[in-house]
Design a protein around this motif. Structure first.
Motif, PDB file in Angstrom:
ATOM      1  N   GLU A 113     -10.075  -8.251  -4.024  1.00 33.19           N
ATOM      2  CA  GLU A 113      -9.829  -7.258  -2.991  1.00 33.19           C
ATOM      3  C   GLU A 113     -11.063  -7.149  -2.108  1.00 33.19           C
ATOM      4  OE1 GLU A 113      -9.890  -2.994  -4.356  1.00 33.19           O
ATOM      5  OE2 GLU A 113      -9.664  -3.977  -6.303  1.00 33.19           O
ATOM      6  N   ARG A 134       0.547  -4.428  -2.477  1.00 31.80           N
ATOM      7  CA  ARG A 134      -0.070  -3.218  -1.931  1.00 31.80           C
ATOM      8  C   ARG A 134      -1.599  -3.241  -2.050  1.00 31.80           C
ATOM      9  NH1 ARG A 134       3.350   0.332  -0.078  1.00 31.80           N
ATOM     10  NH2 ARG A 134       5.554   0.182  -0.682  1.00 31.80           N
ATOM     11  N   VAL A 135      -2.116  -3.930  -3.063  1.00 30.99           N
ATOM     12  CA  VAL A 135      -3.571  -4.051  -3.168  1.00 30.99           C
ATOM     13  C   VAL A 135      -4.114  -4.818  -1.966  1.00 30.99           C
ATOM     14  CG1 VAL A 135      -5.474  -5.041  -4.502  1.00 30.99           C
ATOM     15  CG2 VAL A 135      -3.590  -3.886  -5.678  1.00 30.99           C
ATOM     16  N   GLU A 187      -3.872  -2.661   1.212  1.00 30.61           N
ATOM     17  CA  GLU A 187      -4.976  -1.697   1.284  1.00 30.61           C
ATOM     18  C   GLU A 187      -6.279  -2.394   1.664  1.00 30.61           C
ATOM     19  OE1 GLU A 187      -5.007   0.121  -2.533  1.00 30.61           O
ATOM     20  OE2 GLU A 187      -3.100   1.185  -2.238  1.00 30.61           O
ATOM     21  N   SER A 188      -6.479  -3.620   1.165  1.00 31.66           N
ATOM     22  CA  SER A 188      -7.686  -4.368   1.496  1.00 31.66           C
ATOM     23  C   SER A 188      -7.734  -4.722   2.979  1.00 31.66           C
ATOM     24  CB  SER A 188      -7.760  -5.644   0.651  1.00 31.66           C
ATOM     25  OG  SER A 188      -8.110  -5.356  -0.681  1.00 31.66           O
ATOM     26  N   ASP A 233      -6.239  -3.147   5.392  1.00 32.80           N
ATOM     27  CA  ASP A 233      -6.470  -1.900   6.127  1.00 32.80           C
ATOM     28  C   ASP A 233      -7.946  -1.508   6.076  1.00 32.80           C
ATOM     29  OD1 ASP A 233      -5.381   0.577   7.472  1.00 32.80           O
ATOM     30  OD2 ASP A 233      -6.290   1.479   5.701  1.00 32.80           O
ATOM     31  N   ARG A 234      -8.571  -1.639   4.903  1.00 37.30           N
ATOM     32  CA  ARG A 234      -9.984  -1.298   4.756  1.00 37.30           C
ATOM     33  C   ARG A 234     -10.859  -2.199   5.629  1.00 37.30           C
ATOM     34  NH1 ARG A 234     -10.911  -2.598  -0.499  1.00 37.30           N
ATOM     35  NH2 ARG A 234      -9.810  -0.693  -1.054  1.00 37.30           N
ATOM     36  N   ARG A 269     -10.313  -1.294   9.374  1.00 35.21           N
ATOM     37  CA  ARG A 269     -10.927  -0.026   9.756  1.00 35.21           C
ATOM     38  C   ARG A 269     -12.436  -0.148   9.886  1.00 35.21           C
ATOM     39  NH1 ARG A 269     -10.874   3.236   6.057  1.00 35.21           N
ATOM     40  NH2 ARG A 269      -9.477   2.383   4.450  1.00 35.21           N
ATOM     41  N   ALA A 273       0.240  -3.687   7.316  1.00 33.74           N
ATOM     42  CA  ALA A 273      -1.196  -3.398   7.340  1.00 33.74           C
ATOM     43  C   ALA A 273      -1.921  -4.263   8.359  1.00 33.74           C
ATOM     44  CB  ALA A 273      -1.789  -3.613   5.951  1.00 33.74           C
TER      45      ALA A 273
END
Length: 354
Positions: free
Chosen positions: A88, A109-110, A113-114, A116-117, A120, A138
């Motif tokens: 990740e 989903r992991v 989220e990665s 998206d992180r 951002r 994402a």
């Protein structure tokens, strides 16, 4: 039981290949070509033109792990920027970094989220994934999403992911690979391995027969070859249910009992020996894998061949030109097709591989 007669009967092969797996693997060149085209349309060369602080390779379940191994080996220890392999995106990723990811699971989903992180935090991010689901959501508007343009079943995305990452690394100036040549050589390999070609002239069928009823020892003579061996072991397990040993040859030397058995098996000394004579013994097939060329690689190869005189040597560079990336991609495809032929002949192939 292995039905080796099936391999040289195109009609029976076609009947057995209910999932169209052989055709899917043979489309590796098309996947590479279409991925390069998609990357060009997405402006990858412009977006990834500046050298980053670090490159992060996100390895989710599936082919991403093997692709990351190959890429890290191709970059080598002399790479001018740090390369981080993680399942990740690390929390320290920022605007100066590049993130590359791959998945065949649109609902990971992991990974979502990665992505998206990373986005951002301003990291330049590229992901190869299906164009629907949480991963695609994402990436939307934040990362470059390269979705498959060539339809293949799940489990056949190695070369697509490799192509995407090579294109980015080319743009960053960290590698110099002719991706078009990779695609062309994969097409030629698929033709050599065509189901219509008999086993004695078909490299993939020959490889399948060599490892049938054996435990393959995939021992790399250089880092790139060893990384391709990881992929080879993965597809042999996935499509043929065959367990393999993978190691760089210097590491294989430390496996004293296994190496001794390999020496005996390649010398012909135990040709008529009963494998049950020694506890834990069994029939092995040594495959020495070689990608890199040069004095160091030659020295390792000569030492391995002296110790294992009857070992098979798979060295794509003697068949094709174009460099290490071309040879690695070709060897990976040969393993895929060999695993498929072996799985079809043994009756083990079926279901969803990933």
């Amino acid at each position: 039981m292995l039905d080796d007669t099936l391999l040289d009967d195109p009609s029976r092969l076609a009947d057995a290949d209910t999932g169209g797996w052989l055709r899917a693997a043979a489309r590796a060149g098309a996947q590479v070509r279409s991925t390069a085209e998609a990357a060009a349309e997405a402006g990858v060369e412009r977006i990834f033109s500046e050298r980053p602080r670090a490159v992060v390779l996100v390895t989710r379940p599936g082919h991403a792990v093997a692709v990351a191994n190959v890429v890290v080996a191709l970059l080598g220890s002399g790479c001018s920027v740090p390369v981080v392999v993680s399942d990740e995106v690390p929390p320290w990723v920022g605007a100066l970094d590049v993130v590359l990811a791959h998945t065949e699971d649109p609902g990971d989903r992991v990974l979502a989220e990665s992505i998206d992180r990373a986005s951002r935090r301003g990291a330049r991010t590229l992901v190869t994934a299906p164009d629907s689901g949480p991963v695609a959501a994402a990436a939307a508007g934040q990362a470059i999403l390269l979705s498959p343009r060539v339809e293949v079943p799940p489990g056949f995305s190695f070369h697509r992911a490799l192509a995407a990452w090579l294109v980015v690394l080319n743009s960053l100036g960290l590698l110099k690979v002719d991706v078009g040549l990779v695609a062309d050589e994969l097409d030629r390999e698929a033709e050599r391995d065509h189901p219509m070609h008999e086993s004695f002239v078909n490299p993939a069928k020959s490889l399948a027969l060599r490892v049938a009823d054996r435990t393959p020892l995939l021992w790399g003579l250089d880092e790139v070859a060893t990384s391709v061996g990881v992929h080879g072991a993965g597809v042999l397990a996935t499509f043929a249910g065959v367990a393999s040993d993978v190691a760089g040859y210097p590491q294989a030397l430390t496996r004293s009992v296994l190496h001794r058995r390999a020496v005996q098996g390649t010398s012909g000394a135990d040709l008529f020996a009963d494998p049950d004579d020694e506890p834990g013994s069994g029939l092995v097939r040594v495959l020495l894998l070689a990608v890199r060329q040069g004095p160091v690689a030659d020295a390792v190869r000569h030492a391995a061949e002296d110790a294992l005189p009857g070992a098979d040597v798979l060295e794509p560079a003697v068949e094709v030109a174009g460099g290490d990336a071309v040879s690695a991609a070709l060897l990976a495809l040969r393993f895929e097709l060999a695993a498929l032929y072996l799985g079809l002949a043994a009756g083990t192939l079926g279901g969803n591989p990933y």
